[in-house]
Design a protein around this motif. Sequence first.
Motif, PDB file in Angstrom:
ATOM      1  N   LEU A   1       0.831  -1.201   0.000  1.00  0.00           N
ATOM      2  CA  LEU A   1       0.000   0.000   0.000  1.00  0.00           C
ATOM      3  C   LEU A   1       0.871   1.259   0.000  1.00  0.00           C
ATOM      4  N   LEU A   2       1.873   1.274   0.874  1.00  0.00           N
ATOM      5  CA  LEU A   2       2.780   2.428   0.932  1.00  0.00           C
ATOM      6  C   LEU A   2       3.536   2.595  -0.378  1.00  0.00           C
ATOM      7  N   LEU A   3       3.905   1.473  -1.005  1.00  0.00           N
ATOM      8  CA  LEU A   3       4.632   1.527  -2.276  1.00  0.00           C
ATOM      9  C   LEU A   3       3.757   2.123  -3.378  1.00  0.00           C
ATOM     10  N   THR A   4       2.481   1.750  -3.422  1.00  0.00           N
ATOM     11  CA  THR A   4       1.590   2.302  -4.450  1.00  0.00           C
ATOM     12  C   THR A   4       1.456   3.816  -4.287  1.00  0.00           C
ATOM     13  N   ILE A   5       1.479   4.277  -3.038  1.00  0.00           N
ATOM     14  CA  ILE A   5       1.399   5.720  -2.783  1.00  0.00           C
ATOM     15  C   ILE A   5       2.703   6.404  -3.197  1.00  0.00           C
ATOM     16  N   ALA A   6       3.832   5.772  -2.865  1.00  0.00           N
ATOM     17  CA  ALA A   6       5.135   6.346  -3.197  1.00  0.00           C
ATOM     18  C   ALA A   6       5.347   6.423  -4.711  1.00  0.00           C
ATOM     19  N   LEU A   7       4.911   5.379  -5.434  1.00  0.00           N
ATOM     20  CA  LEU A   7       5.071   5.365  -6.893  1.00  0.00           C
ATOM     21  C   LEU A   7       3.996   6.172  -7.606  1.00  0.00           C
ATOM     22  N   ASP A   8       2.944   6.520  -6.863  1.00  0.00           N
ATOM     23  CA  ASP A   8       1.838   7.313  -7.414  1.00  0.00           C
ATOM     24  C   ASP A   8       1.239   6.644  -8.653  1.00  0.00           C
ATOM     25  N   VAL A   9       0.957   5.338  -8.532  1.00  0.00           N
ATOM     26  CA  VAL A   9       0.389   4.591  -9.654  1.00  0.00           C
ATOM     27  C   VAL A   9      -1.108   4.837  -9.744  1.00  0.00           C
ATOM     28  N   ARG A  10      -1.674   4.531 -10.896  1.00  0.00           N
ATOM     29  CA  ARG A  10      -3.105   4.681 -11.094  1.00  0.00           C
ATOM     30  C   ARG A  10      -3.872   3.649 -10.265  1.00  0.00           C
ATOM     31  N   GLY A  11      -5.167   3.881 -10.127  1.00  0.00           N
ATOM     32  CA  GLY A  11      -5.979   3.060  -9.237  1.00  0.00           C
ATOM     33  C   GLY A  11      -5.980   1.582  -9.561  1.00  0.00           C
ATOM     34  N   SER A  12      -6.128   1.229 -10.844  1.00  0.00           N
ATOM     35  CA  SER A  12      -6.187  -0.176 -11.215  1.00  0.00           C
ATOM     36  C   SER A  12      -4.863  -0.884 -10.959  1.00  0.00           C
ATOM     37  N   ILE A  13      -3.760  -0.176 -11.162  1.00  0.00           N
ATOM     38  CA  ILE A  13      -2.445  -0.759 -10.887  1.00  0.00           C
ATOM     39  C   ILE A  13      -2.256  -0.943  -9.385  1.00  0.00           C
ATOM     40  N   ALA A  14      -2.688   0.050  -8.603  1.00  0.00           N
ATOM     41  CA  ALA A  14      -2.593  -0.049  -7.145  1.00  0.00           C
ATOM     42  C   ALA A  14      -3.387  -1.240  -6.635  1.00  0.00           C
ATOM     43  N   LEU A  15      -4.610  -1.419  -7.140  1.00  0.00           N
ATOM     44  CA  LEU A  15      -5.432  -2.549  -6.711  1.00  0.00           C
ATOM     45  C   LEU A  15      -4.795  -3.879  -7.116  1.00  0.00           C
ATOM     46  N   GLY A  16      -4.183  -3.913  -8.300  1.00  0.00           N
ATOM     47  CA  GLY A  16      -3.511  -5.129  -8.739  1.00  0.00           C
ATOM     48  C   GLY A  16      -2.341  -5.489  -7.847  1.00  0.00           C
ATOM     49  N   MET A  17      -1.559  -4.489  -7.468  1.00  0.00           N
ATOM     50  CA  MET A  17      -0.410  -4.728  -6.594  1.00  0.00           C
ATOM     51  C   MET A  17      -0.862  -5.212  -5.206  1.00  0.00           C
ATOM     52  N   ILE A  18      -1.929  -4.620  -4.690  1.00  0.00           N
ATOM     53  CA  ILE A  18      -2.443  -5.031  -3.378  1.00  0.00           C
ATOM     54  C   ILE A  18      -3.028  -6.434  -3.450  1.00  0.00           C
ATOM     55  N   LEU A  19      -3.732  -6.744  -4.542  1.00  0.00           N
ATOM     56  CA  LEU A  19      -4.297  -8.090  -4.701  1.00  0.00           C
ATOM     57  C   LEU A  19      -3.194  -9.135  -4.746  1.00  0.00           C
ATOM     58  N   VAL A  20      -2.126  -8.855  -5.493  1.00  0.00           N
ATOM     59  CA  VAL A  20      -0.990  -9.777  -5.563  1.00  0.00           C
ATOM     60  C   VAL A  20      -0.413 -10.015  -4.169  1.00  0.00           C
ATOM     61  N   ALA A  21      -0.272  -8.934  -3.389  1.00  0.00           N
ATOM     62  CA  ALA A  21       0.290  -9.056  -2.044  1.00  0.00           C
ATOM     63  C   ALA A  21      -0.590  -9.897  -1.126  1.00  0.00           C
ATOM     64  N   CYS A  22      -1.884  -9.941  -1.418  1.00  0.00           N
ATOM     65  CA  CYS A  22      -2.815 -10.696  -0.575  1.00  0.00           C
ATOM     66  C   CYS A  22      -2.969 -12.148  -1.016  1.00  0.00           C
ATOM     67  N   CYS A  23      -2.435 -12.494  -2.187  1.00  0.00           N
ATOM     68  CA  CYS A  23      -2.532 -13.871  -2.687  1.00  0.00           C
ATOM     69  C   CYS A  23      -1.589 -14.788  -1.901  1.00  0.00           C
ATOM     70  N   PRO A  24      -1.909 -16.089  -1.850  1.00  0.00           N
ATOM     71  CA  PRO A  24      -1.056 -17.035  -1.129  1.00  0.00           C
ATOM     72  C   PRO A  24       0.183 -17.397  -1.941  1.00  0.00           C
ATOM     73  N   PRO A  25       1.172 -18.034  -1.318  1.00  0.00           N
ATOM     74  CA  PRO A  25       2.325 -18.525  -2.084  1.00  0.00           C
ATOM     75  C   PRO A  25       1.922 -19.751  -2.894  1.00  0.00           C
ATOM     76  N   GLY A  26       2.695 -20.037  -3.922  1.00  0.00           N
ATOM     77  CA  GLY A  26       2.450 -21.238  -4.717  1.00  0.00           C
ATOM     78  C   GLY A  26       3.539 -22.261  -4.466  1.00  0.00           C
ATOM     79  N   ASN A  27       3.366 -23.447  -5.067  1.00  0.00           N
ATOM     80  CA  ASN A  27       4.376 -24.484  -4.843  1.00  0.00           C
ATOM     81  C   ASN A  27       5.703 -24.164  -5.514  1.00  0.00           C
ATOM     82  N   VAL A  28       5.731 -23.116  -6.345  1.00  0.00           N
ATOM     83  CA  VAL A  28       7.002 -22.679  -6.933  1.00  0.00           C
ATOM     84  C   VAL A  28       7.970 -22.283  -5.823  1.00  0.00           C
ATOM     85  N   SER A  29       7.437 -21.758  -4.717  1.00  0.00           N
ATOM     86  CA  SER A  29       8.296 -21.366  -3.595  1.00  0.00           C
ATOM     87  C   SER A  29       9.038 -22.575  -3.028  1.00  0.00           C
TER      88      SER A  29
END
Length: 317
Positions: free
Chosen positions: A76-104
């Motif tokens: 969230l702080l990064l989206t504010i610092a980069l001043d990205v548009r709303g859809s990009i900010a929501l995408g970044m936050i959604l990614v951060a909320c997703c679980p890890p995959g077996n690739v890890s």
Amino acid sequence: MTLLTAQVATLVTDIDDVNIEFSSGASTVLKVVIATILFGIALDIKVSDFTAVLRRPFPILVGIVAQFLLLPALTLLLTIALDVRGSIALGMILVACCPPGNVSNILTHRARGDVALSVSMTAISNLLTIVMLPVNFAFWAGLSPAGDDLLRDVDLDPVKTFLEIALVIGLPFIAGVTINRLWPRVAHRAHRVVGPVSFVLLLLIIVLAFIGNWDIFTNYITLVLLAVFVQHLMALGLGYGVARGTGLPSKSRKAMTFEVSVRNTGLGLVLVFAYFDGLGGMALVAAWWGLYDILAGLVVAELWKRRTADVPEQVAV
């Protein structure tokens, strides 16, 4: 304002109004593939991986806090610092909320890290995601100055989202763990096939989606390149930093680094198309992250494998 600056400004303005075309049939296939991936992960998870929390509660608790609290907050702080548009900010936050995959788990193994810890954290995180993802995303996205207006126009019902995630993650996850418990040999053989095949299918769907929306991709991908790069670098640093800061041994730091930085963005794409009509910035962030974090993770794992001596260590408590 130069011509180039004007063009970039136009693109930035338009991306919140762009939607990625994805048919209902393709969306259903994507859900099946994600469910199959989670089923493949679960086929390799034992009940003992969950009970490992009782034996090693501290590192797993550190991982949970890093994934479900620190990563979304810093994003969230990064989206504010980069001043990205709303859809990009929501995408970044959604990614951060997703679980890890077996690739890890694969990357941890390649880096000669603590695979047992990685597997246990993947199991616990995916289980918690069923409840935590809709709540976590709604909370942090609601705090986003750029994404809050877009979020108001979306019917993101927590109950419906929970049911969607339970269907895509919960059922196949429980089914895989159950099969491993009752028929371990069958689960072991199936895991060797289901995991790689479903993973390849996911990459194929993402690539075909890019090809089918090539004009959108070429026009707007530059807007998410920096955002994804910085966010992924931040996730890598967060995973390693919390592990080192809490005194975990080297192998556990490797596991923690990949558990925090590797996200199951396929699930994110499912939610983008289910609730956001393929909103441009969100879809591009999730899709590009899914490709980028695998490539970057492989590079980090290989460098770690070469530069870090594989010496006996004390097991984290």
